[in-house]
Design a protein around this motif. Structure first.
Motif, PDB file in Angstrom:
ATOM      1  N   THR A   1     -14.827  -8.590  44.122  1.00 15.69           N
ATOM      2  CA  THR A   1     -15.536  -9.370  43.106  1.00 15.69           C
ATOM      3  C   THR A   1     -16.758  -8.612  42.610  1.00 15.69           C
ATOM      4  O   THR A   1     -17.487  -7.996  43.389  1.00 15.69           O
ATOM      5  N   ASN A   2     -16.977  -8.692  41.305  1.00 18.26           N
ATOM      6  CA  ASN A   2     -18.058  -7.941  40.671  1.00 18.26           C
ATOM      7  C   ASN A   2     -18.538  -8.711  39.447  1.00 18.26           C
ATOM      8  O   ASN A   2     -17.740  -9.343  38.759  1.00 18.26           O
ATOM      9  N   THR A   3     -19.837  -8.684  39.181  1.00 19.98           N
ATOM     10  CA  THR A   3     -20.399  -9.418  38.037  1.00 19.98           C
ATOM     11  C   THR A   3     -21.092  -8.432  37.092  1.00 19.98           C
ATOM     12  O   THR A   3     -21.813  -7.529  37.541  1.00 19.98           O
ATOM     13  N   ILE A   4     -20.868  -8.627  35.787  1.00 17.11           N
ATOM     14  CA  ILE A   4     -21.495  -7.793  34.773  1.00 17.11           C
ATOM     15  C   ILE A   4     -22.868  -8.364  34.421  1.00 17.11           C
ATOM     16  O   ILE A   4     -23.015  -9.567  34.203  1.00 17.11           O
ATOM     17  N   VAL A   5     -23.858  -7.490  34.355  1.00 16.15           N
ATOM     18  CA  VAL A   5     -25.198  -7.885  33.909  1.00 16.15           C
ATOM     19  C   VAL A   5     -25.642  -6.939  32.809  1.00 16.15           C
ATOM     20  O   VAL A   5     -25.147  -5.813  32.703  1.00 16.15           O
ATOM     21  N   LYS A   6     -26.582  -7.383  32.035  1.00 16.93           N
ATOM     22  CA  LYS A   6     -27.124  -6.562  30.959  1.00 16.93           C
ATOM     23  C   LYS A   6     -28.116  -5.567  31.509  1.00 16.93           C
ATOM     24  O   LYS A   6     -29.016  -5.930  32.283  1.00 16.93           O
ATOM     25  N   ALA A   7     -27.961  -4.315  31.135  1.00 15.62           N
ATOM     26  CA  ALA A   7     -28.898  -3.285  31.601  1.00 15.62           C
ATOM     27  C   ALA A   7     -30.224  -3.432  30.887  1.00 15.62           C
ATOM     28  O   ALA A   7     -30.286  -3.848  29.714  1.00 15.62           O
TER      29      ALA A   7
ATOM     30  N   HIS B   1     -18.757  -4.870  47.230  1.00 17.71           N
ATOM     31  CA  HIS B   1     -18.241  -6.187  46.881  1.00 17.71           C
ATOM     32  C   HIS B   1     -19.393  -7.137  46.539  1.00 17.71           C
ATOM     33  O   HIS B   1     -20.447  -7.123  47.177  1.00 17.71           O
ATOM     34  N   LYS B   2     -19.204  -7.942  45.510  1.00 13.57           N
ATOM     35  CA  LYS B   2     -20.164  -8.948  45.049  1.00 13.57           C
ATOM     36  C   LYS B   2     -21.441  -8.330  44.461  1.00 13.57           C
ATOM     37  O   LYS B   2     -22.440  -9.039  44.265  1.00 13.57           O
ATOM     38  N   ALA B   3     -21.417  -7.052  44.164  1.00 12.93           N
ATOM     39  CA  ALA B   3     -22.574  -6.399  43.559  1.00 12.93           C
ATOM     40  C   ALA B   3     -22.514  -6.531  42.033  1.00 12.93           C
ATOM     41  O   ALA B   3     -21.560  -7.081  41.472  1.00 12.93           O
ATOM     42  N   PHE B   4     -23.521  -5.999  41.359  1.00 11.36           N
ATOM     43  CA  PHE B   4     -23.671  -6.165  39.921  1.00 11.36           C
ATOM     44  C   PHE B   4     -23.520  -4.827  39.207  1.00 11.36           C
ATOM     45  O   PHE B   4     -24.107  -3.824  39.610  1.00 11.36           O
ATOM     46  N   THR B   5     -22.744  -4.841  38.131  1.00 11.10           N
ATOM     47  CA  THR B   5     -22.538  -3.659  37.301  1.00 11.10           C
ATOM     48  C   THR B   5     -23.272  -3.852  35.981  1.00 11.10           C
ATOM     49  O   THR B   5     -23.144  -4.884  35.328  1.00 11.10           O
ATOM     50  N   LYS B   6     -24.028  -2.838  35.587  1.00 16.14           N
ATOM     51  CA  LYS B   6     -24.852  -2.927  34.385  1.00 16.14           C
ATOM     52  C   LYS B   6     -24.070  -2.481  33.150  1.00 16.14           C
ATOM     53  O   LYS B   6     -23.479  -1.407  33.130  1.00 16.14           O
TER      54      LYS B   6
ATOM     55  N   PRO C   1     -17.476  -0.280  41.540  1.00 16.62           N
ATOM     56  CA  PRO C   1     -17.400  -1.129  42.729  1.00 16.62           C
ATOM     57  C   PRO C   1     -16.179  -0.756  43.564  1.00 16.62           C
ATOM     58  O   PRO C   1     -15.108  -0.475  43.009  1.00 16.62           O
ATOM     59  N   ILE C   2     -16.339  -0.774  44.890  1.00 19.49           N
ATOM     60  CA  ILE C   2     -15.196  -0.592  45.783  1.00 19.49           C
ATOM     61  C   ILE C   2     -15.341  -1.555  46.966  1.00 19.49           C
ATOM     62  O   ILE C   2     -16.439  -1.943  47.341  1.00 19.49           O
ATOM     63  N   GLY C   3     -14.203  -1.922  47.547  1.00 22.44           N
ATOM     64  CA  GLY C   3     -14.231  -2.805  48.707  1.00 22.44           C
ATOM     65  C   GLY C   3     -13.313  -4.011  48.490  1.00 22.44           C
ATOM     66  O   GLY C   3     -12.438  -3.989  47.641  1.00 22.44           O
ATOM     67  N   PRO C   4     -13.534  -5.120  49.182  1.00 20.61           N
ATOM     68  CA  PRO C   4     -14.541  -5.227  50.240  1.00 20.61           C
ATOM     69  C   PRO C   4     -14.156  -4.537  51.538  1.00 20.61           C
ATOM     70  O   PRO C   4     -15.024  -4.232  52.351  1.00 20.61           O
ATOM     71  N   TRP C   5     -12.853  -4.258  51.699  1.00 22.50           N
ATOM     72  CA  TRP C   5     -12.352  -3.741  52.970  1.00 22.50           C
ATOM     73  C   TRP C   5     -11.846  -2.315  52.841  1.00 22.50           C
ATOM     74  O   TRP C   5     -11.353  -1.903  51.787  1.00 22.50           O
ATOM     75  N   LEU C   6     -11.927  -1.600  53.946  1.00 18.60           N
ATOM     76  CA  LEU C   6     -11.130  -0.385  54.139  1.00 18.60           C
ATOM     77  C   LEU C   6     -10.017  -0.768  55.098  1.00 18.60           C
ATOM     78  O   LEU C   6     -10.276  -1.119  56.258  1.00 18.60           O
ATOM     79  N   VAL C   7      -8.781  -0.741  54.619  1.00 12.69           N
ATOM     80  CA  VAL C   7      -7.632  -1.160  55.410  1.00 12.69           C
ATOM     81  C   VAL C   7      -6.964   0.079  55.996  1.00 12.69           C
ATOM     82  O   VAL C   7      -6.653   1.026  55.270  1.00 12.69           O
ATOM     83  N   ASP C   8      -6.767   0.062  57.303  1.00 13.10           N
ATOM     84  CA  ASP C   8      -6.143   1.201  57.973  1.00 13.10           C
ATOM     85  C   ASP C   8      -4.799   1.542  57.338  1.00 13.10           C
ATOM     86  O   ASP C   8      -4.002   0.646  57.014  1.00 13.10           O
ATOM     87  N   ALA C   9      -4.535   2.833  57.189  1.00 13.45           N
ATOM     88  CA  ALA C   9      -3.271   3.270  56.588  1.00 13.45           C
ATOM     89  C   ALA C   9      -2.070   2.724  57.345  1.00 13.45           C
ATOM     90  O   ALA C   9      -1.048   2.383  56.743  1.00 13.45           O
ATOM     91  N   ALA C  10      -2.193   2.604  58.670  1.00 10.41           N
ATOM     92  CA  ALA C  10      -1.079   2.111  59.476  1.00 10.41           C
ATOM     93  C   ALA C  10      -0.709   0.673  59.135  1.00 10.41           C
ATOM     94  O   ALA C  10       0.413   0.232  59.424  1.00 10.41           O
ATOM     95  N   ASP C  11      -1.636  -0.068  58.537  1.00 15.90           N
ATOM     96  CA  ASP C  11      -1.385  -1.459  58.181  1.00 15.90           C
ATOM     97  C   ASP C  11      -0.866  -1.627  56.752  1.00 15.90           C
ATOM     98  O   ASP C  11      -0.707  -2.750  56.272  1.00 15.90           O
ATOM     99  N   VAL C  12      -0.624  -0.509  56.079  1.00 17.53           N
ATOM    100  CA  VAL C  12      -0.084  -0.540  54.712  1.00 17.53           C
ATOM    101  C   VAL C  12       1.192   0.297  54.720  1.00 17.53           C
ATOM    102  O   VAL C  12       1.177   1.486  54.389  1.00 17.53           O
ATOM    103  N   PRO C  13       2.308  -0.295  55.105  1.00 13.81           N
ATOM    104  CA  PRO C  13       3.535   0.485  55.295  1.00 13.81           C
ATOM    105  C   PRO C  13       4.056   1.154  54.032  1.00 13.81           C
ATOM    106  O   PRO C  13       4.672   2.209  54.108  1.00 13.81           O
ATOM    107  N   ASN C  14       3.819   0.544  52.869  1.00  9.23           N
ATOM    108  CA  ASN C  14       4.284   1.153  51.623  1.00  9.23           C
ATOM    109  C   ASN C  14       3.237   0.956  50.529  1.00  9.23           C
ATOM    110  O   ASN C  14       3.294  -0.012  49.774  1.00  9.23           O
ATOM    111  N   PRO C  15       2.288   1.876  50.416  1.00  5.59           N
ATOM    112  CA  PRO C  15       1.247   1.742  49.388  1.00  5.59           C
ATOM    113  C   PRO C  15       1.782   1.878  47.968  1.00  5.59           C
ATOM    114  O   PRO C  15       1.065   1.573  47.016  1.00  5.59           O
ATOM    115  N   MET C  16       3.039   2.296  47.847  1.00  6.26           N
ATOM    116  CA  MET C  16       3.623   2.466  46.521  1.00  6.26           C
ATOM    117  C   MET C  16       4.432   1.249  46.079  1.00  6.26           C
ATOM    118  O   MET C  16       5.283   1.341  45.201  1.00  6.26           O
TER     119      MET C  16
END
Length: 256
Positions: free
Chosen positions: A248-254, A89-94, A161-176
């Protein structure tokens, strides 16, 4: 519970969300509360003893397949990614110089919780540790075939990018039945729901585990709905999934 992996106070820390702050859960700083803006966010994944398998789906939403002028697939279209492409999260993608089209893909990411081999669809949720948000960038300039994107399209450093959280499966009753949304510089450009997946999460786990072993910590990126747009250096991309989080993610020039 929402789990995070962060760099703070000179070390990698495990933390959980606690009333708008981060509470450290291990080590000498256990119990300390830290502001969300005072840390470096890392992919919210526990280290694994073996190489992590990252599976990604192509064309798993009918509207996205239509957007790209392809027929919806009759079986999952998958490709593999290396863990080196993952950032937090909040990292930069080239964005490479001179490319003409690079776009985000807001995706629900499934984290495998225990070894899965020949799992029945009806039992699939028992093998999930939790969920996070993924943004699976693609560079269409390098695309040879939408069904089999080459490495330069989908397996680039900083492009997942992935994140910011890993949410426990038990706290997502219907991921669909989760709303997905992407904003570019504050403007909504993509909106959808996991209900529109062609192959739902249990089907994917049954399918992949029928011919390969899924290990704890492995990732399945489940595809994106329509609404992709080109992203330029300086653009701030927020990919958000209901109940999971806003990444959140920000694009930067490689560099050349």
């Amino acid at each position: 519970m929402k789990h995070a992996r962060i760099a703070w106070s000179g070390a990698i820390q495990q933390a959980v969300e606690d009333d708008g702050r981060l509470r450290i859960t291990q080590g000498p700083h256990k119990g300390c509360l830290v502001a969300l803006d005072d840390v470096v966010w890392l992919p919210p994944l526990q280290p694994v003893s073996q190489a992590r398998t990252v599976i990604a789906l192509g064309l798993n939403y009918a509207d996205h397949a239509k957007e790209l002028a392809f027929k919806a697939p009759k079986e999952p279209l998958a490709f593999m990614k290396g863990e080196a492409s993952l950032i937090g999260h909040k990292a930069f993608t080239k964005r490479p110089a001179n490319v003409k089209y690079m776009h985000y893909e807001c995706e629900l990411a499934v984290v495998v919780g225990r070894t899965a081999r020949r799992v029945k669809k009806s039992d699939a949720y028992d093998f999930i540790a939790g969920y996070t948000v993924a943004n699976d960038y693609a560079i269409r300039d390098y695309l040879e075939n939408w069904y089999r994107p080459n490495l330069r399209v989908k397996n680039r450093d900083t492009c997942t990018p992935i994140g910011p959280w890993l949410v426990d499966a038990a706290d997502v009753p219907n991921p669909m039945a989760l709303k997905l949304q992407t904003k570019v510089n504050g403007k909504v450009t993509q909106s959808g729901s996991t209900a529109d997946m062609i192959f739902d999460v249990p089907t994917l786990i049954e399918y992949f585990s029928s011919f390969m072993t899924l290990k704890p910590g492995d990732l399945i990126l489940t595809g994106t709905p329509d609404g992709i747009v080109d992203c330029q250096p300086g653009d701030v991309i927020v990919t958000e999934i209901e109940g999971i989080g806003a990444l959140t993610n920000t694009i930067v020039k490689a560099n050349p």
